[in-house]
Design a protein around this motif. Structure first.
Motif, PDB file in Angstrom:
ATOM      1  N   LYS A  65      31.756 -28.908 -39.255  1.00 57.58           N
ATOM      2  CA  LYS A  65      33.205 -27.811 -38.011  1.00 57.58           C
ATOM      3  C   LYS A  65      34.203 -28.347 -38.388  1.00 57.58           C
ATOM      4  O   LYS A  65      34.565 -29.787 -39.338  1.00 57.58           O
ATOM      5  N   GLY A  66      35.440 -27.422 -38.794  1.00 57.31           N
ATOM      6  CA  GLY A  66      36.652 -27.391 -39.329  1.00 57.31           C
ATOM      7  C   GLY A  66      36.640 -27.006 -40.829  1.00 57.31           C
ATOM      8  O   GLY A  66      37.473 -26.737 -41.576  1.00 57.31           O
ATOM      9  N   ARG A  67      35.660 -27.002 -41.586  1.00 55.65           N
ATOM     10  CA  ARG A  67      35.469 -27.050 -43.184  1.00 55.65           C
ATOM     11  C   ARG A  67      34.261 -26.182 -43.402  1.00 55.65           C
ATOM     12  O   ARG A  67      34.642 -25.825 -44.366  1.00 55.65           O
ATOM     13  N   PHE A  68      33.144 -25.434 -42.724  1.00 59.23           N
ATOM     14  CA  PHE A  68      32.104 -24.473 -42.658  1.00 59.23           C
ATOM     15  C   PHE A  68      32.775 -23.355 -42.000  1.00 59.23           C
ATOM     16  O   PHE A  68      33.291 -23.287 -40.474  1.00 59.23           O
ATOM     17  N   THR A  69      32.579 -21.976 -42.487  1.00 58.33           N
ATOM     18  CA  THR A  69      32.930 -21.176 -41.262  1.00 58.33           C
ATOM     19  C   THR A  69      31.338 -20.217 -41.890  1.00 58.33           C
ATOM     20  O   THR A  69      31.264 -19.636 -42.909  1.00 58.33           O
ATOM     21  N   ILE A  70      30.806 -19.589 -40.987  1.00 66.03           N
ATOM     22  CA  ILE A  70      29.760 -18.620 -40.490  1.00 66.03           C
ATOM     23  C   ILE A  70      30.105 -17.318 -40.084  1.00 66.03           C
ATOM     24  O   ILE A  70      31.426 -17.338 -39.539  1.00 66.03           O
ATOM     25  N   SER A  71      29.890 -16.353 -41.196  1.00 65.32           N
ATOM     26  CA  SER A  71      30.403 -15.036 -41.042  1.00 65.32           C
ATOM     27  C   SER A  71      29.051 -14.173 -41.306  1.00 65.32           C
ATOM     28  O   SER A  71      27.871 -14.482 -41.937  1.00 65.32           O
ATOM     29  N   ARG A  72      29.170 -12.669 -40.934  1.00 69.58           N
ATOM     30  CA  ARG A  72      28.128 -11.719 -41.336  1.00 69.58           C
ATOM     31  C   ARG A  72      28.664 -10.492 -41.616  1.00 69.58           C
ATOM     32  O   ARG A  72      29.481  -9.894 -41.302  1.00 69.58           O
ATOM     33  N   ASP A  73      27.847 -10.686 -42.079  1.00 69.52           N
ATOM     34  CA  ASP A  73      28.251  -8.615 -42.486  1.00 69.52           C
ATOM     35  C   ASP A  73      26.626  -7.507 -42.069  1.00 69.52           C
ATOM     36  O   ASP A  73      25.390  -7.476 -42.151  1.00 69.52           O
ATOM     37  N   ASN A  74      26.695  -6.911 -40.613  1.00 70.16           N
ATOM     38  CA  ASN A  74      25.361  -5.923 -40.295  1.00 70.16           C
ATOM     39  C   ASN A  74      25.005  -4.895 -41.211  1.00 70.16           C
ATOM     40  O   ASN A  74      23.783  -4.595 -41.249  1.00 70.16           O
ATOM     41  N   ALA A  75      26.575  -4.198 -41.956  1.00 69.07           N
ATOM     42  CA  ALA A  75      26.112  -3.307 -42.717  1.00 69.07           C
ATOM     43  C   ALA A  75      24.967  -3.613 -43.861  1.00 69.07           C
ATOM     44  O   ALA A  75      23.784  -3.156 -43.964  1.00 69.07           O
ATOM     45  N   LYS A  76      25.051  -4.789 -44.458  1.00 64.83           N
ATOM     46  CA  LYS A  76      24.315  -5.155 -45.005  1.00 64.83           C
ATOM     47  C   LYS A  76      23.178  -6.419 -44.860  1.00 64.83           C
ATOM     48  O   LYS A  76      22.309  -6.584 -46.040  1.00 64.83           O
TER      49      LYS A  76
END
Length: 127
Positions: A65-76
């Motif tokens: 927590k505070g060091r990693f970030t999860i994200s997504r690109d639905n189109a890809k």
């Protein structure tokens, strides 16, 4: 069936950064949650982060927590894990996971709560 392929692992010095990617294919319309787990030699697989496929809601393990970030690109059909301020204890195989069962309530953090897994990508952090 959903197929998951991770990439982006490697060797990095402590304090450095890496970005992992996980590309999903197959029945991607059935995905509810995407997550990252990690497993170091001799240790159990550990929850790292998760993200709902249809919203921006995320969840993180305490150690990242505070060091990693999860994200997504639905189109890809891709989920990312941006890892900053890496530590030697972050060294592990990192695995992408997908849940295709509907989710009610809190984010699932147990490996049995996910339905499909990638083969993993190795992250090594040197001191």
């Amino acid at each position: 069936q959903v197929q998951l392929v991770e990439s982006g692992g490697g060797l990095v010095q402590a304090g450095g950064s890496l970005r992992l990617s996980c590309v999903a294919s197959g029945r991607t319309y059935s995905m509810y949650v995407m997550a990252w787990f990690r497993q170091a030699p001799g240790k159990e697989r550990e929850f790292v982060a998760a993200i709902r496929w249809s919203t921006t809601e995320t969840s993180y393990g305490d150690s990242v927590k505070g060091r990693f970030t999860i994200s997504r690109d639905n189109a890809k059909n891709t989920v990312y894990l941006q890892m900053n301020s890496l530590k030697p204890e972050d060294t592990a195989g990192y695995y992408c996971a997908c849940r295709t069962r509907p989710l009610f309530g809190t984010f699932p953090r147990r490996i049995t709560e996910y339905d499909f897994w990638g083969q993993g990508t190795q992250v090594t952090v040197s001191s």
